[in-house]
Scaffold this motif. Sequence first.
Motif, PDB file in Angstrom:
ATOM      1  N   VAL A   1      72.352  13.249  54.602  1.00 26.95           N
ATOM      2  CA  VAL A   1      73.553  12.425  54.493  1.00 26.95           C
ATOM      3  C   VAL A   1      74.770  13.312  54.307  1.00 26.95           C
ATOM      4  O   VAL A   1      74.779  14.192  53.435  1.00 26.95           O
ATOM      5  N   LEU A   2      75.792  13.099  55.121  1.00 29.65           N
ATOM      6  CA  LEU A   2      77.064  13.805  54.974  1.00 29.65           C
ATOM      7  C   LEU A   2      77.909  13.050  53.958  1.00 29.65           C
ATOM      8  O   LEU A   2      78.414  11.963  54.238  1.00 29.65           O
ATOM      9  N   ILE A   3      78.065  13.619  52.773  1.00 27.14           N
ATOM     10  CA  ILE A   3      78.753  12.947  51.668  1.00 27.14           C
ATOM     11  C   ILE A   3      80.257  13.196  51.718  1.00 27.14           C
ATOM     12  O   ILE A   3      81.072  12.299  51.530  1.00 27.14           O
ATOM     13  N   GLY A   4      80.671  14.431  51.958  1.00 20.35           N
ATOM     14  CA  GLY A   4      82.093  14.765  51.917  1.00 20.35           C
ATOM     15  C   GLY A   4      82.291  16.233  52.224  1.00 20.35           C
ATOM     16  O   GLY A   4      81.681  16.773  53.149  1.00 20.35           O
ATOM     17  N   VAL A   5      83.118  16.895  51.426  1.00 26.10           N
ATOM     18  CA  VAL A   5      83.473  18.283  51.685  1.00 26.10           C
ATOM     19  C   VAL A   5      83.317  19.093  50.405  1.00 26.10           C
ATOM     20  O   VAL A   5      83.578  18.594  49.295  1.00 26.10           O
ATOM     21  N   LEU A   6      82.868  20.327  50.542  1.00 25.71           N
ATOM     22  CA  LEU A   6      82.760  21.250  49.419  1.00 25.71           C
ATOM     23  C   LEU A   6      84.080  21.968  49.205  1.00 25.71           C
ATOM     24  O   LEU A   6      84.949  21.977  50.074  1.00 25.71           O
ATOM     25  N   GLU A   7      84.220  22.579  48.049  1.00 28.57           N
ATOM     26  CA  GLU A   7      85.452  23.300  47.743  1.00 28.57           C
ATOM     27  C   GLU A   7      85.664  24.463  48.705  1.00 28.57           C
ATOM     28  O   GLU A   7      86.794  24.861  48.983  1.00 28.57           O
ATOM     29  N   SER A   8      84.585  24.991  49.243  1.00 25.85           N
ATOM     30  CA  SER A   8      84.678  26.086  50.196  1.00 25.85           C
ATOM     31  C   SER A   8      85.145  25.625  51.571  1.00 25.85           C
ATOM     32  O   SER A   8      85.420  26.450  52.442  1.00 25.85           O
ATOM     33  N   GLY A   9      85.237  24.309  51.778  1.00 24.38           N
ATOM     34  CA  GLY A   9      85.629  23.766  53.071  1.00 24.38           C
ATOM     35  C   GLY A   9      84.450  23.349  53.927  1.00 24.38           C
ATOM     36  O   GLY A   9      84.629  22.743  54.987  1.00 24.38           O
ATOM     37  N   GLY A  10      83.234  23.657  53.494  1.00 22.69           N
ATOM     38  CA  GLY A  10      82.052  23.278  54.246  1.00 22.69           C
ATOM     39  C   GLY A  10      81.653  21.838  53.995  1.00 22.69           C
ATOM     40  O   GLY A  10      82.234  21.132  53.164  1.00 22.69           O
ATOM     41  N   ALA A  11      80.654  21.390  54.712  1.00 17.08           N
ATOM     42  CA  ALA A  11      80.180  20.003  54.595  1.00 17.08           C
ATOM     43  C   ALA A  11      79.326  19.852  53.347  1.00 17.08           C
ATOM     44  O   ALA A  11      78.482  20.697  53.043  1.00 17.08           O
ATOM     45  N   TRP A  12      79.564  18.756  52.629  1.00 18.28           N
ATOM     46  CA  TRP A  12      78.737  18.411  51.471  1.00 18.28           C
ATOM     47  C   TRP A  12      77.633  17.495  51.972  1.00 18.28           C
ATOM     48  O   TRP A  12      77.880  16.353  52.330  1.00 18.28           O
ATOM     49  N   VAL A  13      76.417  17.999  52.014  1.00 13.61           N
ATOM     50  CA  VAL A  13      75.286  17.285  52.585  1.00 13.61           C
ATOM     51  C   VAL A  13      74.243  17.043  51.498  1.00 13.61           C
ATOM     52  O   VAL A  13      73.888  17.953  50.748  1.00 13.61           O
ATOM     53  N   MET A  14      73.767  15.817  51.417  1.00 13.82           N
ATOM     54  CA  MET A  14      72.652  15.469  50.539  1.00 13.82           C
ATOM     55  C   MET A  14      71.409  15.315  51.410  1.00 13.82           C
ATOM     56  O   MET A  14      71.257  14.324  52.118  1.00 13.82           O
ATOM     57  N   ASN A  15      70.545  16.299  51.378  1.00 12.12           N
ATOM     58  CA  ASN A  15      69.347  16.315  52.218  1.00 12.12           C
ATOM     59  C   ASN A  15      68.148  15.928  51.364  1.00 12.12           C
ATOM     60  O   ASN A  15      67.664  16.716  50.551  1.00 12.12           O
ATOM     61  N   LEU A  16      67.667  14.705  51.550  1.00  8.26           N
ATOM     62  CA  LEU A  16      66.557  14.216  50.736  1.00  8.26           C
ATOM     63  C   LEU A  16      65.222  14.832  51.137  1.00  8.26           C
ATOM     64  O   LEU A  16      64.279  14.793  50.349  1.00  8.26           O
ATOM     65  N   ARG A  17      65.131  15.376  52.333  1.00 14.35           N
ATOM     66  CA  ARG A  17      63.903  16.093  52.699  1.00 14.35           C
ATOM     67  C   ARG A  17      63.814  17.416  51.947  1.00 14.35           C
ATOM     68  O   ARG A  17      62.720  17.870  51.607  1.00 14.35           O
ATOM     69  N   LEU A  18      64.962  18.017  51.695  1.00 15.86           N
ATOM     70  CA  LEU A  18      65.000  19.314  51.017  1.00 15.86           C
ATOM     71  C   LEU A  18      64.970  19.146  49.503  1.00 15.86           C
ATOM     72  O   LEU A  18      64.226  19.834  48.795  1.00 15.86           O
TER      73      LEU A  18
END
Length: 434
Positions: A161-178
């Motif tokens: 799931v793409l939640i938002g953005v990290l402070e570094s500018g990258g994608a904030w992803v919630m990966n439930l498989r991981l």
Amino acid sequence: MRPILLAFALAVLAWLLVVGDLVRRHRPVWHWYLVGYPVTACRVLATWRKAAVLNDLAVSQRPPRGLLGDLVVKGDPLRPAAPRISFPRATRMGLTVAVRLHAGQTPATYMKAADALVHAWKVHAVRVTSPERGLVLLTAIATDPLERPGLATAPAELLSVLIGVLESGGAWVMNLRLVPHWLIAGATRSGKSTLLARLITQLVTQPVALVGIDCKGGMELGLFDGRLSALATCRREAVAVLSALVVDMQDRMSACRSAGVRSIWELPDKLRPVPVVVIVDEIAELYLSDGTRESKAEAEQCSTLLLRLAQLGAALGIHLVVAGQRVGSDLGPGVTALRAQLGGRICHRVNDPGTAEMALGDLNKDAVAVAQSITAQERGVAVCTGPDGGWSRARSHLTPTEEAVAITRKYAATTPELPAIDRTLAALEGDEKS
């Protein structure tokens, strides 16, 4: 002739300033690579030695002669030697500098000096990590991407799931498989509901069953009832739903054992059961008791059932996302055990240091202090843990309620059925009517 040349130069300069401002506002990454990075890299190289000396990062080298114990009686004056650094390497909205530690130095010294480096380099933040022994990586972030988070991009994957953005500018992803289970903590109006809405709107487009437990009468998750395979709005219903999920989990175990595999992901596509994501809003409502025997029994049942799902559900495609204002031992003895199983942590603004400590303290002490610094104006900003054990500030993408409801209605026809839960809830409803 000279006035004409001067006027032309001023016109060109004004044009460059206007273009530069437009690029900075509409293409900040381009502006960073073309202007910001070269200037900041020069500033890092120019100020490194002085910043290292003033913040006790430099080590004094003994002169080659003239020492009597620790007293210098003759010789060259002591000259502090700053640690060696690499040339600043550009990132999307910042830069990284590798520092070779002097003998006896630790990364903790650099963490204390991070604020001083922020002012010396004129950047938004400096993060300190240690990728290997004897080496420290300083990551400078030029501007705060959380002020205008927009929406980063990430590849589409099942249960990712793409939640938002990290402070570094990258994608904030919630990966439930991981990371199969997640804990979301935060005070009222800190951004938990926004995060859950974003999570649900991303999952409804996937072949995933969503089960909601909202003991506040369904005020939050009831908006998405059209796409939920089941929704419990009180603790009695929650016990029934969780019990049915445990029964379903045992059936999945039997299927895996019969096929000789250790996970449903090793089963053929036709035999693989649908993944289930259980979303619990305000976990305290499941654990608090009014002192009666029935209330205590329900709380104990919820505690036991949630813990079983957390311990055994990852390999069987059952995932937990638990949200609450406070998730601590004061709710009951089973909360601490459940929290230990929730490997993913997200902490929004909190009202007391203990809540941040409960959410992040057992994973990273530095993240606790950062979580406590989130202000009431920074709604949606949180400290999240990453799959590599690190942490970062992040902000969830704002999804308006109307948009979230419209998306769930659009995909209502794709809601997977969970027969075990349907039968349990039907029997519960029949008992109430009788």
